[in-house]
Structures are given as C-alpha cells and as structure tokens.
Scaffold this motif. Structure first.
Motif, PDB file in Angstrom:
ATOM      1  N   ILE A 738     115.660  33.296  50.617  1.00  0.00           N
ATOM      2  CA  ILE A 738     114.233  33.784  50.432  1.00  0.00           C
ATOM      3  C   ILE A 738     113.146  32.983  49.758  1.00  0.00           C
ATOM      4  O   ILE A 738     111.963  32.769  50.341  1.00  0.00           O
ATOM      5  CB  ILE A 738     114.522  35.194  49.607  1.00  0.00           C
ATOM      6  CG1 ILE A 738     115.137  36.225  50.435  1.00  0.00           C
ATOM      7  CG2 ILE A 738     112.840  35.709  49.310  1.00  0.00           C
ATOM      8  CD1 ILE A 738     115.386  37.475  49.817  1.00  0.00           C
ATOM      9  N   LEU A 739     113.712  32.365  48.654  1.00  0.00           N
ATOM     10  CA  LEU A 739     112.699  31.446  47.852  1.00  0.00           C
ATOM     11  C   LEU A 739     112.346  30.244  48.859  1.00  0.00           C
ATOM     12  O   LEU A 739     110.993  29.865  48.838  1.00  0.00           O
ATOM     13  CB  LEU A 739     113.283  31.025  46.577  1.00  0.00           C
ATOM     14  CG  LEU A 739     113.425  31.996  45.592  1.00  0.00           C
ATOM     15  CD1 LEU A 739     114.217  31.564  44.498  1.00  0.00           C
ATOM     16  CD2 LEU A 739     112.147  32.426  45.149  1.00  0.00           C
ATOM     17  N   LEU A 740     113.214  29.586  49.776  1.00  0.00           N
ATOM     18  CA  LEU A 740     112.854  28.469  50.420  1.00  0.00           C
ATOM     19  C   LEU A 740     112.078  28.834  51.837  1.00  0.00           C
ATOM     20  O   LEU A 740     111.634  28.023  52.271  1.00  0.00           O
ATOM     21  CB  LEU A 740     114.001  27.906  50.858  1.00  0.00           C
ATOM     22  CG  LEU A 740     114.954  27.083  49.709  1.00  0.00           C
ATOM     23  CD1 LEU A 740     116.229  26.422  50.226  1.00  0.00           C
ATOM     24  CD2 LEU A 740     113.967  26.228  49.058  1.00  0.00           C
ATOM     25  N   SER A 741     111.997  30.429  51.890  1.00  0.00           N
ATOM     26  CA  SER A 741     111.559  30.771  53.240  1.00  0.00           C
ATOM     27  C   SER A 741     110.090  31.067  52.856  1.00  0.00           C
ATOM     28  O   SER A 741     109.083  31.266  53.711  1.00  0.00           O
ATOM     29  CB  SER A 741     112.116  32.147  53.717  1.00  0.00           C
ATOM     30  OG  SER A 741     113.401  31.761  54.257  1.00  0.00           O
ATOM     31  N   SER A 742     109.760  30.957  51.633  1.00  0.00           N
ATOM     32  CA  SER A 742     108.063  31.483  51.135  1.00  0.00           C
ATOM     33  C   SER A 742     107.264  30.562  51.755  1.00  0.00           C
ATOM     34  O   SER A 742     107.490  29.431  51.911  1.00  0.00           O
ATOM     35  CB  SER A 742     108.230  31.188  49.760  1.00  0.00           C
ATOM     36  OG  SER A 742     106.747  31.623  49.212  1.00  0.00           O
ATOM     37  N   LYS A 743     106.219  31.359  52.438  1.00  0.00           N
ATOM     38  CA  LYS A 743     105.187  30.335  53.108  1.00  0.00           C
ATOM     39  C   LYS A 743     104.822  29.266  52.083  1.00  0.00           C
ATOM     40  O   LYS A 743     103.941  28.432  52.612  1.00  0.00           O
ATOM     41  CB  LYS A 743     104.158  31.366  53.679  1.00  0.00           C
ATOM     42  CG  LYS A 743     104.746  32.114  54.975  1.00  0.00           C
ATOM     43  CD  LYS A 743     103.664  33.024  55.371  1.00  0.00           C
ATOM     44  CE  LYS A 743     104.399  33.676  56.860  1.00  0.00           C
ATOM     45  NZ  LYS A 743     103.209  34.908  57.293  1.00  0.00           N
ATOM     46  N   THR A 744     104.373  29.721  50.931  1.00  0.00           N
ATOM     47  CA  THR A 744     103.524  29.242  49.944  1.00  0.00           C
ATOM     48  C   THR A 744     104.524  28.092  49.385  1.00  0.00           C
ATOM     49  O   THR A 744     103.953  27.007  48.744  1.00  0.00           O
ATOM     50  CB  THR A 744     102.968  29.885  48.937  1.00  0.00           C
ATOM     51  OG1 THR A 744     103.983  30.903  48.274  1.00  0.00           O
ATOM     52  CG2 THR A 744     102.069  30.890  49.372  1.00  0.00           C
ATOM     53  N   GLY A 745     105.755  28.019  49.585  1.00  0.00           N
ATOM     54  CA  GLY A 745     106.882  27.355  48.847  1.00  0.00           C
ATOM     55  C   GLY A 745     107.048  27.519  47.456  1.00  0.00           C
ATOM     56  O   GLY A 745     106.641  28.670  47.035  1.00  0.00           O
ATOM     57  N   VAL A 746     107.899  26.710  46.852  1.00  0.00           N
ATOM     58  CA  VAL A 746     108.101  26.854  45.553  1.00  0.00           C
ATOM     59  C   VAL A 746     107.769  25.674  44.802  1.00  0.00           C
ATOM     60  O   VAL A 746     108.629  24.745  44.473  1.00  0.00           O
ATOM     61  CB  VAL A 746     109.850  27.233  45.209  1.00  0.00           C
ATOM     62  CG1 VAL A 746     110.123  27.474  43.895  1.00  0.00           C
ATOM     63  CG2 VAL A 746     110.225  28.006  46.269  1.00  0.00           C
ATOM     64  N   ASP A 747     106.302  25.580  44.269  1.00  0.00           N
ATOM     65  CA  ASP A 747     105.961  24.474  43.542  1.00  0.00           C
ATOM     66  C   ASP A 747     106.622  24.535  42.101  1.00  0.00           C
ATOM     67  O   ASP A 747     107.045  23.430  41.598  1.00  0.00           O
ATOM     68  CB  ASP A 747     104.554  24.539  43.594  1.00  0.00           C
ATOM     69  CG  ASP A 747     104.122  23.988  44.853  1.00  0.00           C
ATOM     70  OD1 ASP A 747     104.614  23.279  45.643  1.00  0.00           O
ATOM     71  OD2 ASP A 747     102.896  24.034  45.167  1.00  0.00           O
ATOM     72  N   VAL A 748     106.595  25.822  41.584  1.00  0.00           N
ATOM     73  CA  VAL A 748     106.910  25.815  39.996  1.00  0.00           C
ATOM     74  C   VAL A 748     108.028  26.875  40.096  1.00  0.00           C
ATOM     75  O   VAL A 748     107.877  27.945  40.525  1.00  0.00           O
ATOM     76  CB  VAL A 748     105.936  26.360  39.075  1.00  0.00           C
ATOM     77  CG1 VAL A 748     106.436  26.611  37.553  1.00  0.00           C
ATOM     78  CG2 VAL A 748     104.818  25.412  39.030  1.00  0.00           C
ATOM     79  N   PHE A 749     109.400  26.345  39.675  1.00  0.00           N
ATOM     80  CA  PHE A 749     110.361  27.238  39.630  1.00  0.00           C
ATOM     81  C   PHE A 749     110.831  27.673  38.187  1.00  0.00           C
ATOM     82  O   PHE A 749     111.030  26.675  37.293  1.00  0.00           O
ATOM     83  CB  PHE A 749     111.462  26.720  40.216  1.00  0.00           C
ATOM     84  CG  PHE A 749     112.906  27.330  40.076  1.00  0.00           C
ATOM     85  CD1 PHE A 749     113.353  28.401  40.487  1.00  0.00           C
ATOM     86  CD2 PHE A 749     113.874  26.642  39.165  1.00  0.00           C
ATOM     87  CE1 PHE A 749     114.649  29.179  40.546  1.00  0.00           C
ATOM     88  CE2 PHE A 749     115.173  27.178  39.190  1.00  0.00           C
ATOM     89  CZ  PHE A 749     115.407  28.636  39.829  1.00  0.00           C
ATOM     90  N   ASP A 750     110.861  28.777  37.785  1.00  0.00           N
ATOM     91  CA  ASP A 750     111.184  29.326  36.555  1.00  0.00           C
ATOM     92  C   ASP A 750     112.632  30.022  36.360  1.00  0.00           C
ATOM     93  O   ASP A 750     112.554  31.157  36.889  1.00  0.00           O
ATOM     94  CB  ASP A 750     110.122  30.138  35.794  1.00  0.00           C
ATOM     95  CG  ASP A 750     110.380  30.331  34.344  1.00  0.00           C
ATOM     96  OD1 ASP A 750     111.608  29.930  33.537  1.00  0.00           O
ATOM     97  OD2 ASP A 750     109.379  30.813  33.660  1.00  0.00           O
ATOM     98  N   LEU A 751     113.692  29.352  35.902  1.00  0.00           N
ATOM     99  CA  LEU A 751     114.802  30.076  36.042  1.00  0.00           C
ATOM    100  C   LEU A 751     115.018  31.295  35.174  1.00  0.00           C
ATOM    101  O   LEU A 751     115.629  32.092  35.887  1.00  0.00           O
ATOM    102  CB  LEU A 751     116.020  29.038  35.418  1.00  0.00           C
ATOM    103  CG  LEU A 751     117.449  29.351  35.503  1.00  0.00           C
ATOM    104  CD1 LEU A 751     117.694  29.555  36.956  1.00  0.00           C
ATOM    105  CD2 LEU A 751     118.276  28.284  34.888  1.00  0.00           C
ATOM    106  N   ARG A 752     114.469  31.456  34.285  1.00  0.00           N
ATOM    107  CA  ARG A 752     114.330  32.745  33.450  1.00  0.00           C
ATOM    108  C   ARG A 752     113.923  33.924  34.289  1.00  0.00           C
ATOM    109  O   ARG A 752     114.319  35.010  33.855  1.00  0.00           O
ATOM    110  CB  ARG A 752     113.467  32.463  32.260  1.00  0.00           C
ATOM    111  CG  ARG A 752     114.021  31.537  31.003  1.00  0.00           C
ATOM    112  CD  ARG A 752     113.125  30.988  30.141  1.00  0.00           C
ATOM    113  NE  ARG A 752     111.913  30.481  30.791  1.00  0.00           N
ATOM    114  CZ  ARG A 752     110.938  30.010  30.054  1.00  0.00           C
ATOM    115  NH1 ARG A 752     111.144  30.000  28.466  1.00  0.00           N
ATOM    116  NH2 ARG A 752     109.906  29.387  30.497  1.00  0.00           N
TER     117      ARG A 752
END
Length: 865
Positions: A738-752
C-alpha cells in the motif's frame, strides 16, 4: 594533296593530327562548350627559346584533304583552291586558339596546384592558426561549391599520392583535417533512411512510423558504477515505482558525451543500462538520426552503430578495425579512409546483454594496430578498453544483469534509462493515438490500475496497452469493461495479434472463429519454445530451436507483434538468423499459457521435472498443479519466475477462460480451487519470505481478484490505530504494498506511525529504501537493524538521503556495521543523526580513506559524503 611536313629546323612547332569531322559545317571555334574528341592526340615539341616563336603546322590525313589545291606561284586560284585555302586558314586559326587556351589552362592549373599545396602544407603545420585558415577564402555560394568540389578532388588525389610515396602519417593527417564531405553525407543519408522510420515492437513487418513523430523523451539519469541488479526487471520497476535516485543528474541523450562541470576529464566510454523494452535502442537511433539530420553533435565526423545481435553472426570471422568498418560501411572504403585517429568517431554497441562473443578483458591479446586482423571479440575488447583507437567515443547499452561484462575501470560514465515519467506516459498516448477522446479514455483507465500504470514506465508496454485498448475501444468487444490486470492485458494482446494474422495472412473474415486448428497449433508451439527457453534462461533463439518445437519460420513471423525476426538482410552480409520475442514479458506470458494449456488439455504438469504416478485425481490434482507453480516461483533465484507465476495464476480465473474460449478443451477452473490457491498464497506470505517475494505474491492475489488483506490494512490505517494492532507477515507485506502504491510516494517515512519496533522495521525495509527521509528515532533498534540498513545504504537503487537513528541502543558493533554501508561508493546518504545512541568509538571507511572518530563526547554525527 597533302601539305609537306614542316621544316625540322624551325623551333616551337607542334603537330596536331585531327580526325575527320562528321559534320563539316560544325563550328570548331566554340572551345568553351565543346570537349576535344578522344581521337585528338596532342604532342608537344621540345621546348624552344622564347625569342624564336615559330608557326604551327597541321597535317590533315583524311578524305577531305583531297579537295585542297594550293597555288604556289601566286596565280589566281581555282574555286576549289580558294575553298581549300579558306579551310586551311580556318584550321590554322583553330590551332592558334587551341594553343592559347591550353597555355592559359596550364597556367591556371599550375596556379591552382601551387595554391592548394600551400594550403595543405599550412593544414599540416601546427603553428598555423585556425583563424588564418578561415580568412583565406570567401566565395559566393555557387563559386564556393565549384571550388570546393575541385579542392576535394585534388586533396583526395594528394592523399593517394602521399600514400604511394609511403608518407602514411602525412596522408592520415591531411585526410582527417579535410574529410571527404561526400562520404560523410552519404553515411548520413544512409543512416537517415535506416532510422527515420521505426516499427514499434517489431523489427520488420507492420506499418512504419516516423521516429521523430512518435519519439517521446525518455528520462536518463547519470551516476553509478554499473552494479549488477539480478532481480527480475519488472520487479525493479514495480518495487520502487518510478523515482529517479538523483533527479539533479538527469541528462539528455544528445549530451551523452558532454563533460559536466563536476567532471575533470573527458568522457570516452559510456555504459547505458535499462530493463528490456525501456527504450535503449530507440535512444541510440534518435541520437544517430539527429546527427544525420544535422541537428546535434555536428563536431562528430562519423557515427557507427552496431547491434550486438548482428555482431554475433561474425563470431568466426577475422577483421582489422579498418576492415571491420569497411565491412559494414562501404562508403568509408570507397572514400579511401583507412585511419580514424584524427577524426571524432562514435561507436554505438547496442544490446550487450545479447552478446554471444567471449568478451574477455582479462586475458585477451593486446591490439593497437588498426590494420591488424583478429577475431571480432578481441577487436571489441581492445576497442572498448581504449588500447585500440583511444581517440574514439564508445556508447554501450545493456540490460542491468549484463553490466558486469565490462570492467568498471573501462567505463567513464554509467547512465540509466528510466523510461517514461508520468507526464511522458500521457504524451506518448496522445502522440500514438490520433483520436483525442480515445487517448483520454486510455490515460484515465491505466491510472485506475497500479500494475498497468507502473508497467507503462516501459515504452514497449505502452505500445502493448495502446494496441489492445485502441482495438477494444473501436470494436467495443470488451462490453464496456477494459482489462485491469496484466494477464487480461496480455490475453487481449494475443487475441488482437491472432485476429490480425487471420485477416492479413489467412484471408479470413473478422467474424470467423478466432482459434482455428492452425492457430491453436502455432500458439502451442510458440508457448513450448517460450517455456523451454525460459527454463534455460535464453532470450535469443536460432532456427534449430524453432524447428525442434515444430515451428515453421515463415508462419511464426506472421505473428508480427508477438514473434519477430530480428535478423536484417542487408547487402547479403549475414548468413544466420536469430529470433526473439518482442519482450521478455511476452515470452513469460506464452510460457505460462503453454504450461496451463498442456495441463488442462492433457493433464501433464510441465513444471515437474519428472512426471510421477499419482493417486491424486480431480480437484486435488488441480490444486497441486497451482501449488507447485507457487513453490517453484518462490525457489527461483532473484525472482526470475515472478512474472511467470503472475500470468500463470491470472490464467486460472473465469474471465481469462472466457477470453481464450476455443483455445482449450476445458470449461474453466472452479471458484473453490481458486479460493484454495488464494489460501495457499496467504499461508506462504505468513512464512519467512523476503519482502520482495511477499510483494510479488500480492500481485498474484491481485491477478486472482483477491484484495482482502489490502482492505484489512486500509481499514486499520483509516482508523489510525495500526500501531496497536499485531500484524501478520502477510499484513506487513500488504502495508508495504500500500505504501509503495501511494501516488504521492513515500518521501518521509516515520516508523513510529506503524510500530516502534525492530521487527516492524525489518518488515518495512522496502519502504525505507524507497523514501528520502527515514525517522527511526526511539524505535528500540539494535545491531540487527544496523546490518539491514547498511545493505540499503550501499545499494545504488536506494533513494535514502537522510537517516535519523537517535535514541537507540546501537552499540559500537552496530555502528561498525552501519559504517560499512557509509563507506560504500554507492552510498548517497547526506545526513545521519545518532543523538543519544549508545556507542563509543568507531572507524569509518569512506572512499578509501580511514577516519577514527571518538564518540564518547559526541551526540550528533553530521556526514556530508
């Protein structure tokens, strides 16, 4: 009567023997418009003193001379005598005029030769400036054209004479400073004819399209050292969507050899990598065509493009470099060009992954003489390594898995073709489809399916998509429903090509049944070839491979969009033929179709190496068939059967059977068996699989029209309490999907946001690799996390630029592991935060430099690598 020979004592005499004129009335005084007859012989008498000029004498030895009667006593001549005297006077005047013209011609020739020799000498003089040469002559266009033609001819003669005089170095230098413009124009003209029209997806059959009309700019990024990525190419595309690692280093194809401000040395050899169908060949064709049309790179004298698939046919031949070029470009041979070190030359070698020559850069013989003959593989290795013709520019294209065939020390720059950006995808469809409404419909449709949208980064998949959807929209065969999965798209593609074949070659009507006995036999044979060669890892086949599968070469070529002859019959040079499918994905689809049809039609499972007697019958046998396919794909190295499995499972759903009705004997697979396959895949996902393999299984579930796990995760995300839920490995994979499918991408990833734990980080590593900034502060990370993150830091495909690992118990051992990644030449990390992380001291290795850092008093490490 014949006039007596002139007295020998008279100086300066010349004798002209003239043949009979066929037309006595012809005006012989028109020297400007007439040429001398080949029968006219002119011989010069010995040089005479200039002070004693003598008359010229004409001897007329023809039938006409008998009418000439001379009166030597001064009596009044008879009419015949009078006519003879006038004729003689006329011929004497003619000879006088001829002497005068040729004396002037001699003067002009001598003056021309002296001037041209002086210019040639200046050209060979290193102290003579270019600006002086430019100021030497300024002509009107017509006069300049005539003078240039004369000069080119004379210089070519001078070069040949210098070679006869054994002055090879002077001849080469003179020729390089004044290349034959006719030769360069001829090469440009021939390359223009060769590349100005292209056939999308196919090499020969089909309707030609102008390259400039259809070409859509590809994104090319600079950087890297050509590391090998052995993952399946579709996985490379889908895992990280399309996000260039270093967008600031994007370059245009015409500037491929231009030195950037960051480089301090010229670029000789460029290696361009990219997955199959991404546009590498089109890129080199566009580069060559723009040069041939005088649009770009006009400082280059010659471009020589060579596909490796054609060079393979010369495996047993021997050439010198000069002979090699002359073999393919006869214009160069005819122009008498034998040395290229003074020219700016570009060699393009397209498709290194298809090379079947033993390119051994370690133990190959050294070759420096361009006239010495050797095998083609030794010739290429010496040319690429720079031992042979070091002044040449070399451009090599390849798929990622073959980049290690050339040692990194011989490559000055590595570039990567990334395919189409999202805006360029739309631009392509609008160029490809004349109907704006159809183009808009197709663009809107591919945006609704992640699989299709991601695959459209590959230009050839855009062609497949346009071919299928254009046909469906025009014929309205889809009943308002367009394909959303890869399997559906490829089934429609096969149907479209089969229908074209039936109409074009078999003379059948569009309303006739699609699958005739002949077409079924051909599809099965193509599928067998695809499967057997996929098992061997072969993408290129010879004619014997086809005949072993029962394929008639002529019939196979009729499936112009699916199967193509990539051999080019030009000048009778090639003796063997090689073949391939348009794209690896088409080979994988046909292989999956073949295995499926073989099982449903005969009960034989081609995936099992040995067919063993089994007590299984009915549904249990069918279930085992699909389970064995899943197991085989999961065991394949680097995901080489990922796409095969996706197609294989997609072919089991009822919609696929409906589209292929008439190609198989059974009515379909029960929904119960499909549910059992879904269940089996989910069980595998809850095991110990890598994130990449789990994500591919999600694509398989998508082909089976099951999105239950994705919906579960989306539900938790919408409620905002995902961090409080204990997820299964399959659910973690769904979250990655799901996260990789996001149209906006994952520029900032917060594990918490998801789970502040080391287990969660290890499950979400693909997301960390795809993001620009990773917030991992206070997530209870240990040495185990550092080892995994070090692998990401050392990967060329990582987008990670900022990493915060503060407030974690990393210890010295953990930071040591992290520093291994920091010291990798591939590492592009710019910022690393380690506030309050528990460690003391460490060695950092970066760019072969060793740094000892005492961390007892430090809480923050800011690295700008």
């Amino acid at each position: 009567m014949e006039r007596p020979d002139p007295p020998e004592h008279q100086p300066g005499l010349s004798s002209v023997t003239m043949r009979k004129r066929t037309n006595p009335q012809e005006d012989c005084s028109d020297f400007k418009s007439r040429k001398l007859s080949p029968d006219v012989k002119i011989t010069e008498a010995p040089d005479a003193p200039k002070s004693e000029p003598g008359p010229s004498c004409v001897s007329l030895k023809s039938d006409q001379s008998k009418f000439f009667i001379f009166n030597f006593k001064g009596t009044k001549p008879a009419p015949a005598e009078k006519d003879g005297q006038e004729s003689l006077q006329h011929d004497q005047q003619h000879q006088t005029d001829l002497d005068s013209v040729f004396k002037m011609l001699e003067h002009n020739i001598i003056t021309f030769v002296k001037n041209e020799l002086k210019k040639m000498q200046n050209d060979l003089n290193p102290d003579y400036s270019e600006c002086q040469r430019d100021e030497e002559e300024v002509f009107d266009s017509e006069e300049e054209k005539q003078r240039r033609s004369s000069r080119d001819a004379f210089r070519k003669l001078a070069v040949n004479l210098l070679r006869i005089m054994k002055q090879e170095e002077l001849a080469d230098c003179l020729q390089s400073k004044n290349p034959d413009p006719l030769c360069e124009n001829t090469i440009k003209c021939n390359l223009k004819k060769k590349f100005q029209c292209v056939f999308e997806g196919i090499a020969k059959p089909g309707t030609p399209i102008t390259l400039n009309e259809i070409y859509t700019e590809l994104c090319i990024t600079e950087g890297g050292i050509g590391e090998v990525n052995t993952e399946h190419e579709v996985r490379q595309i889908e895992m990280f969507s399309w996000k260039p690692n270093r967008p600031e280093t994007a370059i245009r194809c015409e500037n491929i050899f231009k030195v950037s401000t960051e480089r301090d040395k010229p670029i000789r050899t460029v290696l361009t990598k990219g997955v199959a169908g991404i546009g590498k060949t089109f890129l080199t064709q566009k580069f060559t065509l723009d040069w041939a049309e005088d649009k770009t790179n006009q400082d280059v004298q010659f471009i020589f493009p060579f596909p490796f698939r054609e060079l393979n046919l010369l495996k047993d031949k021997k050439f010198s470099l000069v002979g090699f070029i002359h073999h393919f470009f006869t214009e160069i041979k005819e122009a008498g060009i034998f040395n290229f070190k003074k020219f700016k030359v570009v060699f393009i070698f397209d498709g290194l992954d298809e090379c079947r020559l033993p390119l051994n850069f370690h133990i190959t013989e050294i070759l420096t003489d361009v006239t010495e003959s050797t095998s083609v593989d030794v010739l290429l290795t010496n040319l690429i390594s720079g031992k042979l013709l070091p002044s040449a520019h070399i451009w090599i294209t390849t798929r990622p898995a073959a980049t290690n065939q050339i040692p990194a020390k011989y490559i000055d720059m590595v570039t990567e073709v990334r395919g189409f950006t999202d805006p360029k995808k739309e631009e392509y469809f609008r160029k490809r489809l004349r109907d704006k409404e159809e183009a808009n419909t197709i663009i809107s449709h591919i945006k609704t399916s992640r699989s299709l949208h991601i695959m459209c980064h590959i230009p050839i998949f855009c062609w497949i998509t346009a071919t299928v959807l254009e046909s469906l929209l025009k014929t309205k065969q889809a009943g308002g429903k367009l394909p959303k999965t890869l399997t559906e798209m490829y089934i429609h593609f096969l149907v479209v090509q089969t229908k074209l074949k039936n109409i074009r070659y078999d003379g059948r009507a569009e309303t006739d049944p699609l699958w005739s006995p002949a077409s079924r036999k051909m599809i099965e044979a193509l599928g067998k070839l695809a499967f057997e060669q996929l098992q061997k890892g072969n993408l290129i086949f010879c004619e014997s491979d086809l005949t072993e599968c029962g394929i008639n070469v002529r019939e196979a070529s009729e499936y112009s969009g699916v199967f193509t002859q990539i051999f080019k019959e030009e000048g009778g040079v090639y003796q063997n033929k090689v073949y391939c499918f348009v794209h690896l994905s088409i080979q994988e689809f046909l292989a999956a179709l073949y295995v499926h049809l073989t099982f449903t039609n005969s009960g034989i499972n081609r995936l099992e190496m040995e067919q063993m007697a089994s007590v299984q019958t009915g549904e249990s046998l069918i279930q085992n068939f699909y389970h064995s396919a899943v197991d085989k794909a999961l065991k394949s190295p680097n995901g080489h059967l990922d796409l095969f499995l996706r197609f294989f499972l997609g072919l089991s759903i009822p919609a696929s059977w409906d589209l292929l009705q008439g190609l198989h004997t059974q009515t379909g697979i029960s929904s119960q068996i499909n549910q059992e396959t879904v269940k089996y895949i989910k069980e595998k996902m809850n095991g110990t699989l890598s994130p990449e393999k789990s994500i591919n299984l999600f694509h398989c579930l998508n082909e089976l029209n099951d999105d239950s796990i994705v919906k579960e995760i989306q539900h938790h995300l919408s409620l905002g309490h995902l961090s409080k839920v204990i997820l299964s490995p399959a659910q973690w994979s769904a979250l990655v999907f799901i996260l990789l499918s996001s149209k906006t991408g994952v520029d900032v990833f917060d594990l918490r946001k998801y789970s502040a734990s080391e287990d969660a980080l290890l499950q979400l590593l693909p997301v960390v690799k795809a993001c620009k900034k990773a917030q991992l502060s206070g997530c209870n990370l240990t040495e185990r996390s550092c080892e995994a993150l070090s692998s990401i830091l050392s990967s060329q495909s990582s987008r990670l630029r900022e990493l915060d690992m503060s407030n974690n118990n990393l210890q010295d051992s953990g930071v040591k592991l992290l520093c291994v990644g920091l010291g990798s030449p591939q590492c592009a990390l710019e910022t690393l935060r380690l506030v309050d992380s528990l460690f003391q001291e460490i060695w950092i290795f970066h760019n072969n430099c060793h740094y000892f850092i005492d961390f007892k008093m430090l809480f923050l490490l800011w690295c700008k690598l």
